[in-house]
Design a protein around this motif. Structure first.
Motif, mmCIF file in Angstrom:
data_model
loop_
_atom_site.group_PDB
_atom_site.id
_atom_site.type_symbol
_atom_site.label_atom_id
_atom_site.label_comp_id
_atom_site.label_asym_id
_atom_site.label_seq_id
_atom_site.Cartn_x
_atom_site.Cartn_y
_atom_site.Cartn_z
ATOM 1 N N CYS A 165 -19.452 91.503 28.774
ATOM 2 C CA CYS A 165 -20.030 90.354 28.065
ATOM 3 C C CYS A 165 -19.568 90.302 26.615
ATOM 4 O O CYS A 165 -20.184 89.626 25.785
ATOM 5 N N ARG A 209 -35.555 87.587 24.032
ATOM 6 C CA ARG A 209 -34.436 87.325 23.127
ATOM 7 C C ARG A 209 -34.667 86.039 22.330
ATOM 8 O O ARG A 209 -34.385 85.969 21.128
ATOM 9 N N THR A 210 -35.213 85.019 22.999
ATOM 10 C CA THR A 210 -35.494 83.758 22.324
ATOM 11 C C THR A 210 -36.546 83.953 21.227
ATOM 12 O O THR A 210 -36.390 83.464 20.104
ATOM 13 N N ASP A 250 -32.802 87.799 38.837
ATOM 14 C CA ASP A 250 -32.908 86.514 38.148
ATOM 15 C C ASP A 250 -34.203 86.444 37.347
ATOM 16 O O ASP A 250 -34.241 85.940 36.232
ATOM 17 N N ASP A 307 -34.945 85.776 18.308
ATOM 18 C CA ASP A 307 -34.113 84.900 17.476
ATOM 19 C C ASP A 307 -34.976 83.986 16.603
ATOM 20 O O ASP A 307 -34.656 83.750 15.440
ATOM 21 N N GLU A 348 -26.552 92.210 28.789
ATOM 22 C CA GLU A 348 -26.067 90.825 28.792
ATOM 23 C C GLU A 348 -27.002 89.896 28.025
ATOM 24 O O GLU A 348 -26.575 88.911 27.438
ATOM 25 N N GLU A 349 -28.294 90.220 28.025
ATOM 26 C CA GLU A 349 -29.262 89.354 27.354
ATOM 27 C C GLU A 349 -29.537 89.779 25.908
ATOM 28 O O GLU A 349 -30.443 89.254 25.264
ATOM 29 N N ARG A 402 -33.897 88.757 34.371
ATOM 30 C CA ARG A 402 -33.064 88.113 33.351
ATOM 31 C C ARG A 402 -33.847 87.053 32.577
ATOM 32 O O ARG A 402 -33.764 86.988 31.360
ATOM 33 N N SER A 403 -34.636 86.263 33.275
ATOM 34 C CA SER A 403 -35.341 85.201 32.548
ATOM 35 C C SER A 403 -36.427 85.795 31.640
ATOM 36 O O SER A 403 -36.718 85.255 30.569
ATOM 37 N N GLU A 404 -36.986 86.934 32.029
ATOM 38 C CA GLU A 404 -37.976 87.581 31.153
ATOM 39 C C GLU A 404 -37.298 88.162 29.903
ATOM 40 O O GLU A 404 -37.809 88.027 28.787
ATOM 41 N N ARG A 421 -34.601 87.075 28.666
ATOM 42 C CA ARG A 421 -34.131 85.935 27.879
ATOM 43 C C ARG A 421 -35.260 85.369 27.022
ATOM 44 O O ARG A 421 -35.046 84.975 25.879
#
Ligand SMILES: *Cc1c(COP(=O)(O)O)cnc(C)c1O
Length: 230
Positions: free
Chosen positions: A22, A182-183, A172, A186, A214-215, A175-177, A179
């Motif tokens: 990545c 990460r949001t 999946d 940020d 990756e996240e 990953r969404s958790e 993400r």
């Protein structure tokens, strides 16, 4: 080579490959070796192989291990498990990072105990990102208020966020958790807090480290892949 040494080499390879895939730099990632339920000798072996960051999830296990290595000032100790407020006092003398801070009461207690040791402790706020009730952490909506309150606390610094994904094989969902974390990271990073240096995202364990990298993870907490089954 010992088993632990081989495992450490393998995990570093996994981290390198994931970073390469990545476009990230592996030097951005701190590997925290989670030694819970393994003896002091296991830490010694990993330490001799060059590992410096160690994590435990229980105060009563972390404290004797920190004591056992009190003459080794290079080791960096991480408390990663559910934090009971009444046990923070035992950590304040030696712990460097506390990943699992969920609420104001814990922040206040860390401030008080770190002040009496004349130390500054690195704190990550744990955020509840999974849909499992038993996973601890603050709710995403409470995060800004919590970071704000740390401005009154000179003996701790908020260094980032920590999260645990749901216990599932569904990558999946994992990953969404990640993400979501990460949001939030940020968003908070973009704000001008006075006592926060938001640079770390503690997420990823043995089974989900590739997704975590990756996240955007910068701290992996790895137990099984280094020390074996518990
Ligand atoms: C045990 C533990 C880990 C490590 O889990 P593994 O799957 O063994 O890598 C990471 N984080 C926390 C909070 C833990 O309790």
């Amino acid at each position: 080579m010992s088993r632990i040494e081989t495992n450490l080499a393998e995990i570093k390879q996994r981290i390198e490959t994931a970073c390469k895939n990545c476009g990230r730099n592996p030097n951005e990632i701190t590997l925290v070796a989670v030694s819970k339920m393994h003896p002091v000798e296991a830490i010694t072996t990993a330490r001799e192989a060059g590992q410096l960051h160690f994590g435990e999830n229980k105060v009563q296990e972390l404290v004797p291990k920190m004591d056992a290595f009190e003459n080794d000032p290079e080791i960096v100790w991480h408390m990663i498990g559910t934090l009971q407020t009444n046990k923070i006092k035992y950590l304040a003398k030696s712990v460097h990072w506390i990943h699992s801070v969920p609420k104001l009461k814990s922040l206040k207690e860390i401030q008080k105990r770190a002040a009496s040791e004349d130390r500054v402790i690195n704190v990550l706020i744990q955020v509840n990102i999974s849909d499992e009730d038993q996973k601890s952490g603050c709710e995403p909506d409470d995060l800004p208020g919590l970071i704000q309150r740390a401005e009154e606390m000179p003996n701790l610094v908020i260094r980032g966020l920590m999260g645990m994904a749901s216990f599932t094989d569904n990558m999946d969902q994992v990953r969404s958790e990640f993400r979501l974390l990460r949001t939030l990271f940020d968003q908070e990073k973009a704000k001008d807090y006075k006592n926060a240096k938001l640079e770390h995202l503690s997420m990823g364990m043995t089974n989900d480290l590739e997704v975590a990298i990756e996240e955007g993870s910068t701290m992996l907490r790895i137990g099984t892949a280094i020390f074996g089954e518990r």
